[in-house]
Design a protein around this motif. Structure first.
Motif, PDB file in Angstrom:
ATOM      1  N   ARG A   1       0.838  -1.207   0.000  1.00  0.00           N
ATOM      2  CA  ARG A   1       0.000   0.000   0.000  1.00  0.00           C
ATOM      3  C   ARG A   1       0.868   1.250   0.000  1.00  0.00           C
ATOM      4  NH1 ARG A   1      -3.026  -3.217   3.741  1.00  0.00           N
ATOM      5  NH2 ARG A   1      -2.104  -2.096   5.512  1.00  0.00           N
ATOM      6  N   ASP A   2       1.967   1.215   0.739  1.00  0.00           N
ATOM      7  CA  ASP A   2       2.875   2.368   0.774  1.00  0.00           C
ATOM      8  C   ASP A   2       3.515   2.596  -0.599  1.00  0.00           C
ATOM      9  OD1 ASP A   2       2.345   2.915   3.421  1.00  0.00           O
ATOM     10  OD2 ASP A   2       4.097   1.844   4.191  1.00  0.00           O
ATOM     11  N   VAL A   3       3.890   1.512  -1.280  1.00  0.00           N
ATOM     12  CA  VAL A   3       4.473   1.651  -2.612  1.00  0.00           C
ATOM     13  C   VAL A   3       3.487   2.345  -3.547  1.00  0.00           C
ATOM     14  CG1 VAL A   3       5.231   0.384  -4.661  1.00  0.00           C
ATOM     15  CG2 VAL A   3       6.058  -0.289  -2.407  1.00  0.00           C
ATOM     16  N   LEU A   4       2.234   1.950  -3.473  1.00  0.00           N
ATOM     17  CA  LEU A   4       1.211   2.586  -4.313  1.00  0.00           C
ATOM     18  C   LEU A   4       1.073   4.065  -3.965  1.00  0.00           C
ATOM     19  CD1 LEU A   4      -1.395  -0.301  -4.225  1.00  0.00           C
ATOM     20  CD2 LEU A   4      -0.163   0.487  -6.253  1.00  0.00           C
ATOM     21  N   LYS A   5       1.154   4.401  -2.693  1.00  0.00           N
ATOM     22  CA  LYS A   5       1.075   5.806  -2.296  1.00  0.00           C
ATOM     23  C   LYS A   5       2.266   6.604  -2.816  1.00  0.00           C
ATOM     24  CE  LYS A   5      -1.607   4.980   1.926  1.00  0.00           C
ATOM     25  NZ  LYS A   5      -1.567   4.979   3.415  1.00  0.00           N
ATOM     26  N   GLN A   6       3.418   5.947  -2.915  1.00  0.00           N
ATOM     27  CA  GLN A   6       4.609   6.615  -3.417  1.00  0.00           C
ATOM     28  C   GLN A   6       4.571   6.806  -4.934  1.00  0.00           C
ATOM     29  OE1 GLN A   6       7.846   4.170  -2.015  1.00  0.00           O
ATOM     30  NE2 GLN A   6       7.178   4.375   0.128  1.00  0.00           N
ATOM     31  N   HIS A   7       3.678   6.090  -5.595  1.00  0.00           N
ATOM     32  CA  HIS A   7       3.503   6.218  -7.048  1.00  0.00           C
ATOM     33  C   HIS A   7       2.016   6.476  -7.334  1.00  0.00           C
ATOM     34  CE1 HIS A   7       7.160   3.776  -6.513  1.00  0.00           C
ATOM     35  NE2 HIS A   7       7.579   4.333  -7.634  1.00  0.00           N
ATOM     36  N   PRO A   8       1.499   7.597  -6.864  1.00  0.00           N
ATOM     37  CA  PRO A   8       0.040   7.813  -6.864  1.00  0.00           C
ATOM     38  C   PRO A   8      -0.594   7.922  -8.235  1.00  0.00           C
ATOM     39  CG  PRO A   8       1.196   9.831  -6.279  1.00  0.00           C
ATOM     40  CD  PRO A   8       2.227   8.748  -6.301  1.00  0.00           C
ATOM     41  N   HIS A   9       0.187   8.181  -9.272  1.00  0.00           N
ATOM     42  CA  HIS A   9      -0.383   8.368 -10.602  1.00  0.00           C
ATOM     43  C   HIS A   9      -0.016   7.235 -11.567  1.00  0.00           C
ATOM     44  CE1 HIS A   9      -1.335  12.302  -9.083  1.00  0.00           C
ATOM     45  NE2 HIS A   9      -0.058  12.611  -8.951  1.00  0.00           N
ATOM     46  N   THR A  10       0.469   6.127 -11.022  1.00  0.00           N
ATOM     47  CA  THR A  10       0.987   5.049 -11.856  1.00  0.00           C
ATOM     48  C   THR A  10       0.051   3.845 -11.852  1.00  0.00           C
ATOM     49  OG1 THR A  10       3.220   5.741 -11.220  1.00  0.00           O
ATOM     50  CG2 THR A  10       3.010   3.612 -12.318  1.00  0.00           C
ATOM     51  N   PRO A  11      -0.436   3.404 -13.011  1.00  0.00           N
ATOM     52  CA  PRO A  11      -1.232   2.179 -13.060  1.00  0.00           C
ATOM     53  C   PRO A  11      -0.406   0.989 -12.609  1.00  0.00           C
ATOM     54  CG  PRO A  11      -0.840   3.044 -15.273  1.00  0.00           C
ATOM     55  CD  PRO A  11      -0.266   4.024 -14.327  1.00  0.00           C
ATOM     56  N   ALA A  12      -1.051   0.045 -11.909  1.00  0.00           N
ATOM     57  CA  ALA A  12      -0.319  -1.043 -11.273  1.00  0.00           C
ATOM     58  C   ALA A  12      -0.883  -2.405 -11.658  1.00  0.00           C
ATOM     59  CB  ALA A  12      -0.343  -0.875  -9.757  1.00  0.00           C
ATOM     60  N   ILE A  13       0.044  -3.356 -11.845  1.00  0.00           N
ATOM     61  CA  ILE A  13      -0.278  -4.758 -12.050  1.00  0.00           C
ATOM     62  C   ILE A  13       0.194  -5.506 -10.817  1.00  0.00           C
ATOM     63  CG2 ILE A  13       0.144  -6.810 -13.473  1.00  0.00           C
ATOM     64  CD1 ILE A  13       0.794  -4.883 -15.794  1.00  0.00           C
ATOM     65  N   LEU A  14      -0.681  -6.324 -10.240  1.00  0.00           N
ATOM     66  CA  LEU A  14      -0.316  -7.123  -9.077  1.00  0.00           C
ATOM     67  C   LEU A  14      -0.034  -8.548  -9.518  1.00  0.00           C
ATOM     68  CD1 LEU A  14      -0.099  -7.707  -6.011  1.00  0.00           C
ATOM     69  CD2 LEU A  14      -2.565  -8.177  -6.059  1.00  0.00           C
ATOM     70  N   THR A  15       1.156  -9.074  -9.164  1.00  0.00           N
ATOM     71  CA  THR A  15       1.448 -10.493  -9.357  1.00  0.00           C
ATOM     72  C   THR A  15       1.620 -11.115  -7.984  1.00  0.00           C
ATOM     73  OG1 THR A  15       3.850 -10.137  -9.549  1.00  0.00           O
ATOM     74  CG2 THR A  15       2.548 -10.092 -11.587  1.00  0.00           C
ATOM     75  N   ILE A  16       1.037 -12.292  -7.812  1.00  0.00           N
ATOM     76  CA  ILE A  16       1.052 -12.991  -6.529  1.00  0.00           C
ATOM     77  C   ILE A  16       0.777 -14.452  -6.838  1.00  0.00           C
ATOM     78  CG2 ILE A  16      -1.409 -12.582  -6.086  1.00  0.00           C
ATOM     79  CD1 ILE A  16      -0.671 -12.170  -3.102  1.00  0.00           C
ATOM     80  N   HIS A  17       1.259 -15.359  -5.997  1.00  0.00           N
ATOM     81  CA  HIS A  17       1.120 -16.773  -6.343  1.00  0.00           C
ATOM     82  C   HIS A  17      -0.327 -17.245  -6.210  1.00  0.00           C
ATOM     83  CE1 HIS A  17       2.458 -20.734  -7.325  1.00  0.00           C
ATOM     84  NE2 HIS A  17       2.020 -21.239  -6.177  1.00  0.00           N
ATOM     85  N   GLU A  18      -1.036 -16.793  -5.189  1.00  0.00           N
ATOM     86  CA  GLU A  18      -2.424 -17.217  -4.999  1.00  0.00           C
ATOM     87  C   GLU A  18      -3.332 -16.009  -4.838  1.00  0.00           C
ATOM     88  OE1 GLU A  18      -5.423 -19.313  -1.751  1.00  0.00           O
ATOM     89  OE2 GLU A  18      -3.255 -19.372  -1.404  1.00  0.00           O
ATOM     90  N   LEU A  19      -4.407 -15.987  -5.594  1.00  0.00           N
ATOM     91  CA  LEU A  19      -5.430 -14.955  -5.433  1.00  0.00           C
ATOM     92  C   LEU A  19      -6.800 -15.515  -5.808  1.00  0.00           C
ATOM     93  CD1 LEU A  19      -5.673 -11.875  -4.669  1.00  0.00           C
ATOM     94  CD2 LEU A  19      -6.006 -11.502  -7.115  1.00  0.00           C
ATOM     95  N   VAL A  20      -6.945 -15.968  -7.068  1.00  0.00           N
ATOM     96  CA  VAL A  20      -8.220 -16.552  -7.497  1.00  0.00           C
ATOM     97  C   VAL A  20      -8.018 -18.013  -7.876  1.00  0.00           C
ATOM     98  CG1 VAL A  20      -9.218 -14.374  -8.274  1.00  0.00           C
ATOM     99  CG2 VAL A  20      -7.907 -15.766  -9.891  1.00  0.00           C
ATOM    100  N   ASP A  21      -9.086 -18.780  -7.714  1.00  0.00           N
ATOM    101  CA  ASP A  21      -9.161 -20.173  -8.133  1.00  0.00           C
ATOM    102  C   ASP A  21     -10.182 -20.252  -9.253  1.00  0.00           C
ATOM    103  OD1 ASP A  21      -8.915 -22.891  -8.313  1.00  0.00           O
ATOM    104  OD2 ASP A  21      -9.719 -23.333  -6.322  1.00  0.00           O
ATOM    105  N   SER A  22     -10.250 -21.368  -9.950  1.00  0.00           N
ATOM    106  CA  SER A  22     -11.185 -21.539 -11.058  1.00  0.00           C
ATOM    107  C   SER A  22     -12.117 -22.696 -10.758  1.00  0.00           C
ATOM    108  CB  SER A  22     -10.408 -21.814 -12.356  1.00  0.00           C
ATOM    109  OG  SER A  22     -11.288 -22.222 -13.385  1.00  0.00           O
ATOM    110  N   ASP A  23     -13.371 -22.545 -11.193  1.00  0.00           N
ATOM    111  CA  ASP A  23     -14.332 -23.636 -10.982  1.00  0.00           C
ATOM    112  C   ASP A  23     -14.310 -24.661 -12.104  1.00  0.00           C
ATOM    113  OD1 ASP A  23     -15.570 -22.409 -13.120  1.00  0.00           O
ATOM    114  OD2 ASP A  23     -17.303 -21.712 -11.972  1.00  0.00           O
ATOM    115  N   GLY A  24     -13.374 -24.534 -13.026  1.00  0.00           N
ATOM    116  CA  GLY A  24     -13.261 -25.489 -14.119  1.00  0.00           C
ATOM    117  C   GLY A  24     -13.944 -25.044 -15.387  1.00  0.00           C
ATOM    118  N   SER A  25     -14.884 -24.123 -15.283  1.00  0.00           N
ATOM    119  CA  SER A  25     -15.575 -23.624 -16.475  1.00  0.00           C
ATOM    120  C   SER A  25     -14.875 -22.392 -17.040  1.00  0.00           C
ATOM    121  CB  SER A  25     -17.024 -23.273 -16.137  1.00  0.00           C
ATOM    122  OG  SER A  25     -17.079 -22.127 -15.295  1.00  0.00           O
ATOM    123  N   GLY A  26     -13.836 -21.942 -16.356  1.00  0.00           N
ATOM    124  CA  GLY A  26     -13.157 -20.723 -16.770  1.00  0.00           C
ATOM    125  C   GLY A  26     -13.516 -19.532 -15.921  1.00  0.00           C
TER     126      GLY A  26
END
Length: 609
Positions: free
Chosen positions: A197-222
């Motif tokens: 959150r602090d990094v985002l505050k330090q770059h207040p006008h910059t669009p951001a992409i988040l990469t992380i190992h786990e966030l969403v799962d899939s139900d198999g249908s996509g």
């Protein structure tokens, strides 16, 4: 925002069965043919088209004493050498199977391919890279020894890590601006999320992409949904930070995607990509996010450069794995980037350009519509002054049965137009309704025939419901009076002597009776996307006419000579057309400003510039 699937078909003998050619495969995949010239791999930070490459779980390729680094190495070389303007590569974690030093030594050597060229990339720890029961306060690990902050200090885009070393941020330049990428740990702690959150505050006008190992799962249908831990990341980081417009994670399979609204009411695209369950541990599949800011789209495709490089000698099983073409692997996202980023990085509006700056030599008339408050009706009898000083003023005329609100001032404008206002026309047909502007009876241009050539320019915005059948052939600019009244008998003499109109499909059409022929000379544009501003210019060089949309010549511009414009003796109209000399309806939409010049302008002289 709309979202649509795109599918390629790998056809041919040796690809999907007998009967077609393998030679089409390289063009689909971007892999070079055997005799192709080497690719340059140049990166253009200013181009509106760029690519972010994503590599998900590679763990099965680095598994104790088993595995194979060749697929990853092939993918990394492809990223370096392709002409797809790849500006960054992000690994989504689970680089290895057991997190052992020997496994990391192998994949570390593979990534030296990028290090040697100082190509920007990021990695993050997955649950197989570290003790999965720990968070980012776990201390030293073989992952950190191989891919900790010390590795990235020579990277041109690396901007720092948490003290523990497991979370990092990277800022790369593409499309003429900066983009932020966060690479977060398998289990970022509360402190790790606070750091993000602090990094985002330090770059207040910059669009951001988040990469992380786990966030969403899939139900198999996509269709993807937040995992239990992903919900925490959403609540504590993503939802309240409008800069994050895209998140990418691996860990689960099969792939999936979804869109959620953040606290600001804006779309956040959540994507799961992982192919470790596929042939050869996923064959080092990479996901390409191909941004095109000019088109307002991100095209997404997924393929294995390792397999593509061997397209002429693949086994039957391998042929099925070269490229993933399902709806969750190969698709497009339409995003209005300016609108999506407006809350934190509004596009600066250029300053107003004074009228005198737009009075190029030969200007006959120049009208701006800055005379009233937003929503206020344009009054009857009050002239819209011709800023050229030639006296070609306009006055309002209202179609019988229409009210004052048929023509109102608007505070909306194209950011490219010199002025900062427009007029809202609420015209229609069946029955005809609306209001428009017409030149006063003493206007000098009422007698003009433009034998030496002419240019007519306007900024136009069309509403979403323009194509509802009620607005076909509403005019933007034209002459009162018909071809017949100007002495023309060819085609339909009841047609206007000259009109710049819009078809029901929202295509510009310029139709005029020239002085040198008895029939109409017509120029056609193409059907336009709605709910956006367009600049249109009709340019006649004294012999032929060309229509330009946003400075681009349209295709259907006849070569038949068209000298001047026939004069039936009437006024000129702004925001209407007149069939057989009678105005039946007015324009429907916004009109920014209009300029008429009695010579052909070059594109660089248009009001666009």
């Amino acid at each position: 925002m709309t979202d649509s699937s795109r599918r390629t078909f790998l056809r041919g003998a040796g690809v999907l069965g007998a009967g077609a050619a393998v030679s089409s495969l390289p063009s689909v995949l971007g892999a070079p043919a055997a005799d192709a010239a080497p690719r340059s791999g140049r990166r253009d930070a200013e181009s509106l088209r760029f690519t972010v490459a994503v590599m998900p779980d590679t763990q099965y390729l680095f598994d104790t004493d088993r595995g194979d680094a060749a697929p990853v190495e092939a993918a990394l070389r492809w990223v370096l050498d392709t002409d797809d303007n790849v500006v960054f590569l992000a690994h989504l974690g689970d680089l290895t199977e057991h997190g052992q030093p020997g496994e990391f030594a192998k994949i570390s050597r593979a990534f030296e391919i990028l290090d040697r060229r100082r190509f920007p990339y990021s990695t993050l720890a997955g649950n197989h890279d570290v003790d999965s029961s720990t968070d980012d306060q776990r201390g030293r690990t073989p992952y950190l020894d191989a891919f900790g902050p010390q590795r990235f200090r020579r990277s041109p885009v690396y901007r720092g890590s948490t003290k523990d070393g497991y979370n990092s941020c990277h800022v790369f330049r593409a499309a003429g601006r900066e983009w932020l990428l966060l690479a977060l740990d398998w289990r970022p702690s509360a402190g790790g999320l606070a750091w993000a959150r602090d990094v985002l505050k330090q770059h207040p006008h910059t669009p951001a992409i988040l990469t992380i190992h786990e966030l969403v799962d899939s139900d198999g249908s996509g269709a993807a949904h937040l995992s239990e831990f992903g919900q925490r990341v959403w609540d504590e980081l993503i939802s309240g930070n409008d800069q994050i417009f895209l998140s990418l994670n691996g860990h689960y399979w099969p792939p999936g995607r979804t869109v959620k609204k953040n606290a600001a009411g804006h779309d956040v695209h959540l994507h799961l990509t992982n192919y470790q369950d596929r042939y050869y541990g996923g064959s080092a599949m990479i996901r390409l996010y191909q941004f095109d800011l000019a088109r307002g789209v991100i095209d997404v495709r997924t393929f294995s450069p390792w397999l593509a490089d061997r397209a002429d000698r693949l086994t039957e099983l391998e042929r099925l794995e070269v490229e993933r073409t399902g709806a969750v692997d190969y698709f497009s996202m339409e995003i209005d980037f300016a609108e999506r980023f407006a809350g934190f990085a509004p596009v600066p509006v250029p300053p107003v350009r004074p009228p005198r700056q737009e009075l190029v030599p030969g200007t006959v008339a120049y009208w701006r519509f800055e005379g009233g408050r937003d929503g206020q009706p344009v009054p009857e009898g009050t002239p819209v002054r011709d800023l050229s000083g030639h006296g070609n003023d306009l006055v309002r005329a209202t179609v019988p049965g229409s009210g004052a609100a048929a023509l109102t001032y608007s505070a909306r404008f194209s950011p490219r137009q010199p002025s900062r206002a427009s007029l809202r026309f609420d015209g229609g047909r069946k029955p005809g309704r609306g209001a428009y502007l017409r030149t006063v009876g003493t206007a000098p241009m009422n007698t003009a025939t433009f034998e030496r050539g002419y240019t007519i320019e306007a900024f136009v915005w069309l509403p979403e419901d323009f194509r509802n059948g009620d607005h076909a052939w509403s005019g933007l600019f034209g002459r009162v009076g018909s071809g017949g009244q100007a002495g023309k008998t060819g085609d339909d003499p009841k047609e206007p002597a000259a009109t710049l109109s819009l078809s029901d499909g929202a295509a510009f059409q310029w139709a005029a009776f020239p002085l040198n022929q008895n029939a109409i000379s017509t120029n056609w544009g193409h059907e336009l996307p709605l709910a956006k501003w367009w600049h249109v210019a009709v340019v006649n060089d004294g012999r032929r006419t060309t229509v330009y949309v946003d400075g681009c010549a349209v295709l259907r511009n006849p070569e038949t000579p068209a000298i001047g414009i026939a004069n039936p003796g009437g006024s000129w109209l702004v925001g209407a057309s007149a069939y057989d000399g009678v105005v039946g309806q007015s324009f429907y939409g916004l009109l920014g400003e209009v300029r008429v010049v009695d010579r052909p302008l070059r594109v660089r002289e248009f009001l666009l510039d």
